[in-house]
Design a protein around this motif. Structure first.
Motif, short mmCIF file in Angstrom:
data_model
loop_
_atom_site.label_atom_id
_atom_site.label_comp_id
_atom_site.label_asym_id
_atom_site.label_seq_id
_atom_site.Cartn_x
_atom_site.Cartn_y
_atom_site.Cartn_z
N VAL A 82 1.91 6.86 -6.85
CA VAL A 82 0.88 7.82 -7.24
C VAL A 82 1.35 9.25 -6.96
O VAL A 82 1.21 10.16 -7.77
N ALA A 83 2.00 9.41 -5.82
CA ALA A 83 2.44 10.74 -5.43
C ALA A 83 3.48 11.30 -6.38
O ALA A 83 3.57 12.50 -6.59
N VAL A 125 0.84 -1.20 0.00
CA VAL A 125 0.00 0.00 0.00
C VAL A 125 0.87 1.25 0.00
O VAL A 125 0.64 2.20 -0.74
N PHE A 126 1.92 1.19 0.82
CA PHE A 126 2.82 2.33 0.93
C PHE A 126 3.51 2.61 -0.43
O PHE A 126 3.58 3.74 -0.89
N SER A 131 3.63 10.71 -9.60
CA SER A 131 3.17 10.79 -10.98
C SER A 131 3.19 12.25 -11.46
O SER A 131 3.02 13.16 -10.67
N MET A 169 1.18 4.22 -2.86
CA MET A 169 0.96 5.64 -2.55
C MET A 169 2.12 6.50 -3.05
O MET A 169 1.94 7.58 -3.58
N ILE A 170 3.33 5.98 -2.87
CA ILE A 170 4.51 6.72 -3.33
C ILE A 170 4.47 6.86 -4.85
O ILE A 170 4.71 7.94 -5.40
#
Lengths: 189, 160
Positions: free
Chosen positions: A12-13, A5-6, A15, A9-10
Protein backbone atom coordinates in the motif's frame (compact mmCIF):
# COMPACT_ATOMS: atom_id res chain seq x y z
CA UNK A 1 0.34 -13.50 9.95
CA UNK A 2 2.54 -10.62 10.97
CA UNK A 3 4.63 -11.09 7.82
CA UNK A 4 1.43 -10.93 5.72
CA UNK A 5 0.25 -7.73 7.40
CA UNK A 6 3.67 -6.19 6.99
CA UNK A 7 3.81 -7.09 3.25
CA UNK A 8 0.35 -5.61 2.77
CA UNK A 9 1.42 -2.36 4.38
CA UNK A 10 4.51 -2.13 2.19
CA UNK A 11 2.43 -2.74 -0.95
CA UNK A 12 0.00 0.00 0.00
CA UNK A 13 2.80 2.37 0.89
CA UNK A 14 4.43 1.92 -2.51
CA UNK A 15 1.24 2.52 -4.49
CA UNK A 16 1.33 5.48 -6.90
CA UNK A 17 0.42 8.72 -5.19
CA UNK A 18 -1.74 9.81 -8.15
CA UNK A 19 -4.26 7.27 -6.89
CA UNK A 20 -5.12 9.64 -4.09
CA UNK A 21 -6.48 12.04 -6.64
CA UNK A 22 -9.83 12.91 -5.28
CA UNK A 23 -9.74 15.06 -2.20
CA UNK A 24 -13.50 15.68 -2.57
CA UNK A 25 -16.34 14.05 -4.56
CA UNK A 26 -15.88 14.81 -8.25
CA UNK A 27 -18.53 15.93 -10.72
CA UNK A 28 -16.22 15.39 -13.70
CA UNK A 29 -17.61 13.69 -16.78
CA UNK A 30 -15.87 10.55 -17.98
CA UNK A 31 -14.03 10.64 -21.30
CA UNK A 32 -12.97 6.98 -21.06
CA UNK A 33 -9.31 7.94 -21.05
CA UNK A 34 -6.32 5.69 -20.46
CA UNK A 35 -5.75 5.37 -16.71
CA UNK A 36 -8.58 7.80 -16.08
CA UNK A 37 -9.10 8.97 -12.50
CA UNK A 38 -11.69 11.58 -11.57
CA UNK A 39 -9.87 14.24 -9.61
CA UNK A 40 -11.24 17.19 -7.67
CA UNK A 41 -8.69 18.92 -5.50
CA UNK A 42 -7.34 22.18 -4.14
CA UNK A 43 -4.45 23.51 -6.17
CA UNK A 44 -2.42 26.49 -7.29
CA UNK A 45 -2.28 27.46 -10.97
CA UNK A 46 1.36 27.82 -12.00
CA UNK A 47 3.62 28.65 -14.91
CA UNK A 48 5.15 25.19 -15.36
CA UNK A 49 8.61 26.38 -16.37
CA UNK A 50 8.73 28.67 -13.36
CA UNK A 51 7.64 25.77 -11.16
CA UNK A 52 10.06 23.12 -12.44
CA UNK A 53 13.00 25.55 -12.52
CA UNK A 54 12.46 26.43 -8.88
CA UNK A 55 11.72 30.04 -9.72
CA UNK A 56 14.74 30.49 -11.96
CA UNK A 57 12.76 30.94 -15.18
CA UNK A 58 9.53 32.72 -14.38
CA UNK A 59 7.56 34.92 -16.73
CA UNK A 60 5.57 37.83 -15.33
CA UNK A 61 1.89 36.89 -14.94
CA UNK A 62 2.49 33.45 -16.49
CA UNK A 63 3.73 35.14 -19.63
CA UNK A 64 0.24 36.40 -20.44
CA UNK A 65 -0.54 33.16 -22.23
CA UNK A 66 2.89 32.31 -23.61
CA UNK A 67 3.87 29.81 -20.92
CA UNK A 68 2.37 26.34 -20.48
CA UNK A 69 0.31 26.21 -17.29
CA UNK A 70 -0.16 23.51 -14.72
CA UNK A 71 -1.61 22.92 -11.29
CA UNK A 72 0.20 22.04 -8.09
CA UNK A 73 -1.99 19.89 -5.87
CA UNK A 74 -2.17 21.32 -2.34
CA UNK A 75 -2.33 18.00 -0.53
CA UNK A 76 1.01 16.69 -1.72
CA UNK A 77 2.71 19.37 -3.82
CA UNK A 78 2.51 17.29 -7.00
CA UNK A 79 2.64 19.19 -10.30
CA UNK A 80 0.28 18.18 -13.12
CA UNK A 81 0.48 19.61 -16.63
CA UNK A 82 -3.01 20.81 -17.59
CA UNK A 83 -3.25 19.55 -21.15
CA UNK A 84 -6.89 20.01 -21.96
CA UNK A 85 -9.98 22.04 -21.15
CA UNK A 86 -13.52 20.67 -21.10
CA UNK A 87 -14.37 21.23 -24.76
CA UNK A 88 -14.17 18.25 -27.15
CA UNK A 89 -12.54 20.35 -29.88
CA UNK A 90 -8.75 19.85 -29.66
CA UNK A 91 -8.48 22.79 -27.27
CA UNK A 92 -6.05 23.48 -24.48
CA UNK A 93 -6.85 25.14 -21.16
CA UNK A 94 -4.86 28.37 -21.44
CA UNK A 95 -7.86 30.69 -21.70
CA UNK A 96 -9.50 28.95 -18.75
CA UNK A 97 -6.44 28.91 -16.47
CA UNK A 98 -4.73 32.21 -17.20
CA UNK A 99 -7.16 34.33 -15.13
CA UNK A 100 -6.13 32.19 -12.13
CA UNK A 101 -2.34 32.48 -12.63
CA UNK A 102 -0.59 31.98 -9.26
CA UNK A 103 -3.96 31.82 -7.50
CA UNK A 104 -5.31 29.17 -5.16
CA UNK A 105 -8.16 27.33 -6.84
CA UNK A 106 -10.28 24.22 -6.66
CA UNK A 107 -10.33 22.15 -9.84
CA UNK A 108 -12.40 19.21 -10.98
CA UNK A 109 -11.54 17.03 -13.93
CA UNK A 110 -9.72 13.91 -15.05
CA UNK A 111 -6.23 12.62 -14.54
CA UNK A 112 -5.11 10.49 -17.48
CA UNK A 113 -2.12 8.40 -18.45
CA UNK A 114 -0.59 5.00 -17.89
CA UNK A 115 0.85 4.16 -14.49
CA UNK A 116 1.96 7.03 -12.35
CA UNK A 117 2.62 9.47 -15.22
CA UNK A 118 -0.47 11.66 -15.26
CA UNK A 119 -1.66 14.73 -17.09
CA UNK A 120 -4.81 16.64 -16.19
CA UNK A 121 -7.93 17.67 -18.04
CA UNK A 122 -9.65 20.48 -16.15
CA UNK A 123 -13.44 20.57 -16.54
CA UNK A 124 -14.41 22.92 -13.71
CA UNK A 125 -12.49 25.58 -11.81
CA UNK A 126 -13.21 28.10 -9.08
CA UNK A 127 -11.07 30.37 -6.97
CA UNK A 128 -10.80 29.19 -3.40
CA UNK A 129 -13.34 30.87 -1.18
CA UNK A 130 -15.86 31.29 -3.98
CA UNK A 131 -18.91 29.11 -4.61
CA UNK A 132 -19.54 29.28 -8.33
CA UNK A 133 -17.82 26.72 -10.52
CA UNK A 134 -16.75 27.87 -13.96
CA UNK A 135 -16.87 25.48 -16.89
CA UNK A 136 -13.61 25.36 -18.82
CA UNK A 137 -14.96 26.32 -22.20
CA UNK A 138 -13.06 29.53 -22.83
CA UNK A 139 -11.05 28.39 -25.83
CA UNK A 140 -13.52 29.18 -28.60
CA UNK A 141 -14.15 32.74 -27.44
CA UNK A 142 -10.41 33.42 -27.04
CA UNK A 143 -9.70 31.94 -30.48
CA UNK A 144 -12.37 34.07 -32.14
CA UNK A 145 -10.94 37.16 -30.46
CA UNK A 146 -7.52 36.28 -31.89
CA UNK A 147 -8.87 35.54 -35.38
CA UNK A 148 -11.91 37.76 -35.88
CA UNK A 149 -11.74 37.44 -39.67
CA UNK A 150 -11.42 33.65 -39.80
CA UNK A 151 -14.21 31.66 -41.44
CA UNK A 152 -17.30 30.85 -39.40
CA UNK A 153 -18.48 27.68 -41.11
CA UNK A 154 -17.57 24.58 -39.12
CA UNK A 155 -15.34 24.21 -36.05
CA UNK A 156 -12.37 26.47 -35.33
CA UNK A 157 -9.76 23.95 -36.49
CA UNK A 158 -11.25 23.98 -39.99
CA UNK A 159 -10.92 27.78 -40.09
CA UNK A 160 -7.65 28.50 -38.29
CA UNK A 161 -5.33 30.39 -40.68
CA UNK A 162 -2.17 28.98 -39.04
CA UNK A 163 -3.33 25.41 -39.59
CA UNK A 164 -4.45 26.20 -43.14
CA UNK A 165 -0.99 27.56 -43.91
CA UNK A 166 0.71 24.38 -42.66
CA UNK A 167 -1.69 22.12 -44.53
CA UNK A 168 -1.05 24.10 -47.70
CA UNK A 169 2.70 23.75 -47.21
CA UNK A 170 3.03 20.11 -46.11
CA UNK A 171 -0.31 18.46 -46.79
CA UNK A 172 -2.72 16.59 -44.54
CA UNK A 173 -0.22 13.80 -43.87
CA UNK A 174 2.73 16.17 -43.52
CA UNK A 175 4.41 14.45 -46.47
CA UNK A 176 3.47 16.78 -49.32
CA UNK A 177 0.66 16.81 -51.84
CA UNK A 178 1.81 13.71 -53.72
CA UNK A 179 1.37 11.56 -50.60
CA UNK A 180 -2.06 13.11 -49.96
CA UNK A 181 -3.17 12.28 -53.50
CA UNK A 182 -1.95 8.67 -53.25
CA UNK A 183 -3.72 8.24 -49.90
CA UNK A 184 -6.94 9.82 -51.20
CA UNK A 185 -6.99 7.52 -54.23
CA UNK A 186 -6.69 4.47 -51.97
CA UNK A 187 -9.43 5.75 -49.67
CA UNK A 188 -11.91 6.76 -52.37
CA UNK A 189 -11.53 3.55 -54.40
CA UNK B 1 7.42 -6.79 18.50
CA UNK B 2 8.83 -3.30 19.04
CA UNK B 3 10.89 -3.61 15.86
CA UNK B 4 7.77 -4.70 13.92
CA UNK B 5 5.80 -1.72 15.18
CA UNK B 6 8.60 0.67 14.28
CA UNK B 7 8.80 -0.76 10.76
CA UNK B 8 5.02 -0.50 10.39
CA UNK B 9 5.02 3.14 11.45
CA UNK B 10 7.81 3.97 8.98
CA UNK B 11 5.87 2.18 6.21
CA UNK B 12 2.73 4.13 7.00
CA UNK B 13 4.67 7.38 6.91
CA UNK B 14 5.67 6.52 3.36
CA UNK B 15 2.01 6.52 2.31
CA UNK B 16 1.34 9.13 -0.35
CA UNK B 17 -0.58 12.05 1.02
CA UNK B 18 0.71 11.54 4.53
CA UNK B 19 4.11 12.96 3.74
CA UNK B 20 5.20 15.34 0.99
CA UNK B 21 6.41 13.53 -2.14
CA UNK B 22 9.82 14.29 -3.59
CA UNK B 23 8.72 17.10 -5.84
CA UNK B 24 11.14 19.90 -5.20
CA UNK B 25 12.41 21.69 -8.28
CA UNK B 26 15.50 20.03 -9.69
CA UNK B 27 18.64 21.48 -11.22
CA UNK B 28 18.54 21.80 -15.00
CA UNK B 29 20.68 19.35 -16.97
CA UNK B 30 22.03 20.23 -20.39
CA UNK B 31 20.89 17.57 -22.85
CA UNK B 32 20.58 16.73 -26.53
CA UNK B 33 17.38 14.86 -27.34
CA UNK B 34 16.28 13.23 -30.59
CA UNK B 35 12.62 12.44 -31.03
CA UNK B 36 9.35 13.06 -32.82
CA UNK B 37 7.37 16.18 -31.95
CA UNK B 38 4.02 14.84 -30.74
CA UNK B 39 0.70 15.96 -29.36
CA UNK B 40 0.96 14.87 -25.72
CA UNK B 41 -2.77 14.90 -24.94
CA UNK B 42 -3.70 12.27 -27.51
CA UNK B 43 -0.57 10.29 -26.70
CA UNK B 44 -1.08 10.09 -22.93
CA UNK B 45 -4.87 10.12 -22.72
CA UNK B 46 -5.62 7.48 -25.34
CA UNK B 47 -8.62 9.55 -26.43
CA UNK B 48 -7.93 8.77 -30.11
CA UNK B 49 -6.73 5.20 -29.67
CA UNK B 50 -3.41 3.42 -29.16
CA UNK B 51 -0.13 5.26 -28.90
CA UNK B 52 1.28 3.85 -32.14
CA UNK B 53 -1.61 5.48 -34.06
CA UNK B 54 -1.46 8.96 -32.53
CA UNK B 55 1.97 9.85 -33.86
CA UNK B 56 3.49 10.22 -37.33
CA UNK B 57 1.70 10.91 -40.60
CA UNK B 58 -1.49 9.19 -39.38
CA UNK B 59 -1.93 11.83 -36.72
CA UNK B 60 -0.24 14.80 -38.38
CA UNK B 61 -3.36 16.89 -38.98
CA UNK B 62 -4.64 16.25 -35.45
CA UNK B 63 -1.20 17.20 -34.08
CA UNK B 64 -1.56 20.53 -35.88
CA UNK B 65 -5.03 21.04 -34.43
CA UNK B 66 -3.89 20.23 -30.89
CA UNK B 67 -0.75 22.35 -30.95
CA UNK B 68 -2.70 25.27 -32.46
CA UNK B 69 -5.20 24.70 -29.65
CA UNK B 70 -2.42 25.24 -27.11
CA UNK B 71 -2.15 21.62 -25.98
CA UNK B 72 1.40 20.86 -24.79
CA UNK B 73 3.75 19.24 -27.30
CA UNK B 74 6.52 16.79 -26.53
CA UNK B 75 9.51 15.02 -28.02
CA UNK B 76 8.99 11.24 -28.11
CA UNK B 77 12.30 9.38 -28.24
CA UNK B 78 12.88 5.94 -29.73
CA UNK B 79 13.16 4.53 -26.20
CA UNK B 80 9.65 5.79 -25.44
CA UNK B 81 10.54 8.72 -23.21
CA UNK B 82 8.46 11.88 -23.65
CA UNK B 83 10.03 15.29 -23.04
CA UNK B 84 7.30 17.87 -22.57
CA UNK B 85 8.51 20.98 -24.40
CA UNK B 86 7.98 24.17 -22.39
CA UNK B 87 10.00 26.51 -24.61
CA UNK B 88 11.05 26.30 -28.22
CA UNK B 89 13.95 28.46 -29.33
CA UNK B 90 13.17 31.25 -26.89
CA UNK B 91 9.38 31.20 -27.01
CA UNK B 92 7.01 29.61 -24.51
CA UNK B 93 4.98 26.86 -26.16
CA UNK B 94 1.78 28.34 -24.74
CA UNK B 95 1.98 30.84 -27.55
CA UNK B 96 1.48 29.09 -30.84
CA UNK B 97 3.78 30.44 -33.51
CA UNK B 98 4.75 29.33 -36.98
CA UNK B 99 7.88 27.47 -35.81
CA UNK B 100 5.91 25.37 -33.36
CA UNK B 101 3.38 24.32 -35.98
CA UNK B 102 5.98 23.76 -38.70
CA UNK B 103 7.79 21.05 -36.70
CA UNK B 104 4.74 18.96 -35.70
CA UNK B 105 5.36 15.24 -36.35
CA UNK B 106 8.95 15.95 -37.43
CA UNK B 107 11.93 14.06 -36.06
CA UNK B 108 14.08 16.66 -34.34
CA UNK B 109 17.36 16.76 -32.54
CA UNK B 110 17.25 19.48 -29.94
CA UNK B 111 19.76 20.97 -27.52
CA UNK B 112 18.37 22.36 -24.32
CA UNK B 113 17.76 22.16 -20.61
CA UNK B 114 16.04 19.25 -18.92
CA UNK B 115 14.05 19.50 -15.71
CA UNK B 116 12.42 16.51 -14.03
CA UNK B 117 9.50 16.68 -11.65
CA UNK B 118 7.05 14.07 -10.35
CA UNK B 119 8.00 11.49 -12.97
CA UNK B 120 7.77 13.80 -15.99
CA UNK B 121 10.55 15.26 -18.11
CA UNK B 122 10.33 18.93 -19.09
CA UNK B 123 12.51 20.38 -21.83
CA UNK B 124 13.50 23.91 -22.72
CA UNK B 125 14.63 23.61 -26.34
CA UNK B 126 17.32 26.22 -26.89
CA UNK B 127 18.13 25.16 -30.43
CA UNK B 128 16.84 22.68 -32.96
CA UNK B 129 20.11 21.33 -34.31
CA UNK B 130 18.63 18.92 -36.87
CA UNK B 131 15.24 18.31 -38.46
CA UNK B 132 14.84 15.06 -40.41
CA UNK B 133 11.23 15.91 -41.30
CA UNK B 134 8.32 13.52 -40.91
CA UNK B 135 9.84 10.03 -40.94
CA UNK B 136 7.07 7.96 -39.33
CA UNK B 137 4.78 7.17 -42.28
CA UNK B 138 2.29 5.21 -40.22
CA UNK B 139 -0.77 6.34 -42.22
CA UNK B 140 0.04 3.28 -44.33
CA UNK B 141 -0.96 1.15 -41.30
CA UNK B 142 -3.60 3.26 -39.58
CA UNK B 143 -5.04 5.65 -42.15
CA UNK B 144 -5.64 9.07 -40.62
CA UNK B 145 -6.48 9.42 -36.93
CA UNK B 146 -9.12 10.62 -36.27
CA UNK B 147 -10.82 9.27 -39.36
CA UNK B 148 -12.46 12.62 -40.11
CA UNK B 149 -9.14 14.52 -40.17
CA UNK B 150 -9.33 14.91 -43.95
CA UNK B 151 -12.85 15.96 -45.00
CA UNK B 152 -14.55 13.55 -47.41
CA UNK B 153 -14.99 16.33 -49.95
CA UNK B 154 -11.23 17.03 -49.86
CA UNK B 155 -10.42 13.34 -50.29
CA UNK B 156 -12.61 13.19 -53.39
CA UNK B 157 -10.98 16.31 -54.83
CA UNK B 158 -7.49 14.96 -54.16
CA UNK B 159 -8.37 11.62 -55.75
CA UNK B 160 -9.52 13.18 -59.06
Amino acid sequence: MMRFVFSLMIAVALSPNAAIAQDKPSKAKSWNLTGQVKARFDAKVVDMLCEVSGGAACADKCGGGTQQLGVVRKSDGRLFPVSKNGQPIFSGAMADLLPYCNKDVEVDGLLAGEGDIKIYQVQLIREQGTKKWNKTSGFTKAWRKQFPDAGKKGPWFRNDPRIAKQLAADGWLGLGKEADVAYAKDEVE
Amino acid sequence: MTRWLLTAIISLMALPGLTPVANAAAEAKRVTVTGEMIDTWCYYSGVMGGREAVVGSAHHTCALWCSAGGIPVGLLTESGDVYLVLKLEGKGTGSVDETLLSVQSDKLTADGLLYERDGLKYLVVEKIVANEGLVNKNHEDFGVVPGFAIPKKTLKELAK
